[in-house]
Design an enzyme around this catalytic site. Structure first.
Site, mmCIF file in Angstrom:
data_model
loop_
_atom_site.group_PDB
_atom_site.id
_atom_site.type_symbol
_atom_site.label_atom_id
_atom_site.label_comp_id
_atom_site.label_asym_id
_atom_site.label_seq_id
_atom_site.Cartn_x
_atom_site.Cartn_y
_atom_site.Cartn_z
ATOM 1 N N HIS A 76 -6.135 9.927 27.518
ATOM 2 C CA HIS A 76 -5.447 9.635 28.764
ATOM 3 C C HIS A 76 -4.330 8.636 28.456
ATOM 4 C CE1 HIS A 76 -8.895 11.030 31.610
ATOM 5 N NE2 HIS A 76 -8.017 11.987 31.396
ATOM 6 N N HIS A 130 -10.173 -2.865 32.635
ATOM 7 C CA HIS A 130 -9.735 -1.562 33.117
ATOM 8 C C HIS A 130 -9.748 -1.516 34.644
ATOM 9 C CE1 HIS A 130 -9.458 2.919 33.377
ATOM 10 N NE2 HIS A 130 -8.724 2.732 32.291
ATOM 11 N N HIS A 163 -9.527 7.656 23.871
ATOM 12 C CA HIS A 163 -9.390 9.003 24.428
ATOM 13 C C HIS A 163 -7.921 9.241 24.763
ATOM 14 C CE1 HIS A 163 -9.742 6.462 27.983
ATOM 15 N NE2 HIS A 163 -9.352 7.462 28.760
ATOM 16 N N ASP A 170 -13.045 4.453 28.620
ATOM 17 C CA ASP A 170 -13.482 4.626 29.987
ATOM 18 C C ASP A 170 -14.799 5.404 29.989
ATOM 19 O OD1 ASP A 170 -10.862 3.747 30.151
ATOM 20 O OD2 ASP A 170 -10.194 5.326 31.489
ATOM 21 N N ASP A 200 -2.843 6.057 29.660
ATOM 22 C CA ASP A 200 -2.890 4.600 29.731
ATOM 23 C C ASP A 200 -3.641 3.986 28.557
ATOM 24 O OD1 ASP A 200 -5.153 5.865 30.902
ATOM 25 O OD2 ASP A 200 -5.724 4.034 31.961
ATOM 26 N N HIS A 201 -4.092 4.845 27.636
ATOM 27 C CA HIS A 201 -4.775 4.339 26.447
ATOM 28 C C HIS A 201 -4.022 4.630 25.146
ATOM 29 C CE1 HIS A 201 -8.556 3.134 28.481
ATOM 30 N NE2 HIS A 201 -8.074 3.970 29.389
ATOM 31 N N HIS A 204 -16.831 10.580 30.235
ATOM 32 C CA HIS A 204 -15.597 10.479 31.006
ATOM 33 C C HIS A 204 -15.150 11.896 31.378
ATOM 34 C CE1 HIS A 204 -12.244 8.471 32.658
ATOM 35 N NE2 HIS A 204 -11.364 8.758 31.718
#
Length: 305
Positions: free
Chosen positions: A65, A272, A63, A214, A67-68, A143
């Site tokens: 976000h 995570h 996805h 997530d 941090d990914h 999410h």
């Protein structure tokens, strides 16, 4: 061929630190190296893990976000600077192609290699990649934004020849091996039928890996990950922070363990983690109250299916 393995490059959420690295991992399966998510600093972690950049062709982004995927443009740039010519295939939600294109447009970079974008938008389980050895499915997650997990499954291998038995039957020639490997019985010149199970051994067990990060706690994913050999399920919080997990679209270690138990997976890997919990063994302890075969994943550690 090497046993399938998962190398964790990063397994924390949000803000990277000297010790905590956001989500990224390498799955080695059937001779392929799959990069799953690409948080900030991924290419440095790849070097520490001694993983060759040129072996990475397929990249899966769960996805959008940061941090990914914030490490992805840096990695793609390094591929270019190293003179890469092989194409890269990126499986990601709609929008990532635009982000990448804008960056390279305004940095006036013309890559030496091609990027093929497979844009994901399905809200159902969907096969997104397949070759002669592996098939990969996107798993719908719950999410705050559109997100997918990924299911990697080996395809059945041919049976293994029992050469000791085969040599006893002079009618069998090398040209017959292909049919025998595919499970067919053998008919001799005098009409006798030799059962295939006498001429072969069972093929290796089919192995599978599921990545789920997530996501909020969701029983709907169980049918998609049933019996997998290894499940990576996010555990951002401990159960003391369950309300925060609900509000942010995440899960607790306790909830991840419930999913693993109901799906009857072989092993659960947690990850995570929120940086507010420096002791990751607390996640493992909480999950073990529900599911026995669980481990808190650690950066640069390799796990075998």
């Amino acid at each position: 061929m090497k046993k399938p393995s998962l190398t964790i490059l990063g397994c924390h959420s949000s803000i990277p630190t000297n010790q905590f690295h956001p989500t990224a991992q390498i799955l080695e399966m059937k001779g392929f190296s799959f990069l799953i998510d690409c948080g900030e600093g991924t290419q440095v972690q790849l070097r520490k893990a001694k993983i060759k950049f040129n072996r990475i062709i397929h990249i899966f982004i769960s996805h959008l976000h940061g941090d990914h995927f914030f490490g992805l443009i840096g990695l793609l740039s390094t591929f270019h600077l190293l003179g890469r010519e092989k194409s890269v295939i990126i499986y990601a939600p709609k929008g990532l192609k635009e982000i990448i294109d804008v960056h390279f447009k305004w940095s006036y970079t013309r890559l030496k290699y091609c990027i093929d974008h497979i844009e994901l938008s399905s809200e159902k389980l969907e096969k997104i990649m397949e070759n002669e050895k592996i098939e990969v499915f996107s798993i719908p997650l719950k999410h705050r934004i559109y997100a997918n997990g990924f299911l990697f499954k080996e395809k059945p291998s041919n049976r293994k020849l029992n050469m000791e038995e085969i040599k006893k039957i002079t009618d069998i020639k090398i040209v017959d091996y292909k049919n025998i490997k595919q499970g067919k019985d053998f008919k001799t010149n005098d009409g006798r039928i030799i059962p295939n199970e006498k001429l072969t051994f069972d093929p290796p067990k089919i192995l599978s890996y599921a990545f789920c990060s997530d996501t909020s706690f969701s029983l709907s994913i169980i049918e998609h990950i049933k019996y997998v050999d290894l499940l990576y399920h996010e555990s951002t919080f401990l159960k003391t922070e369950e309300n925060r997990a609900i509000n942010t679209g995440h899960s607790t270690a306790n909830q991840a363990a419930h999913i693993a138990k109901k799906a009857e997976v072989k092993k659960l890997l947690l990850g995570h983690y929120s940086n507010r919990f420096p002791n990751i063994k607390a996640f493992e302890k909480e999950a073990k109250e529900i599911f026995f075969n669980v481990e808190a994943s650690e950066p640069l550690k390799t796990y075998y299916l």
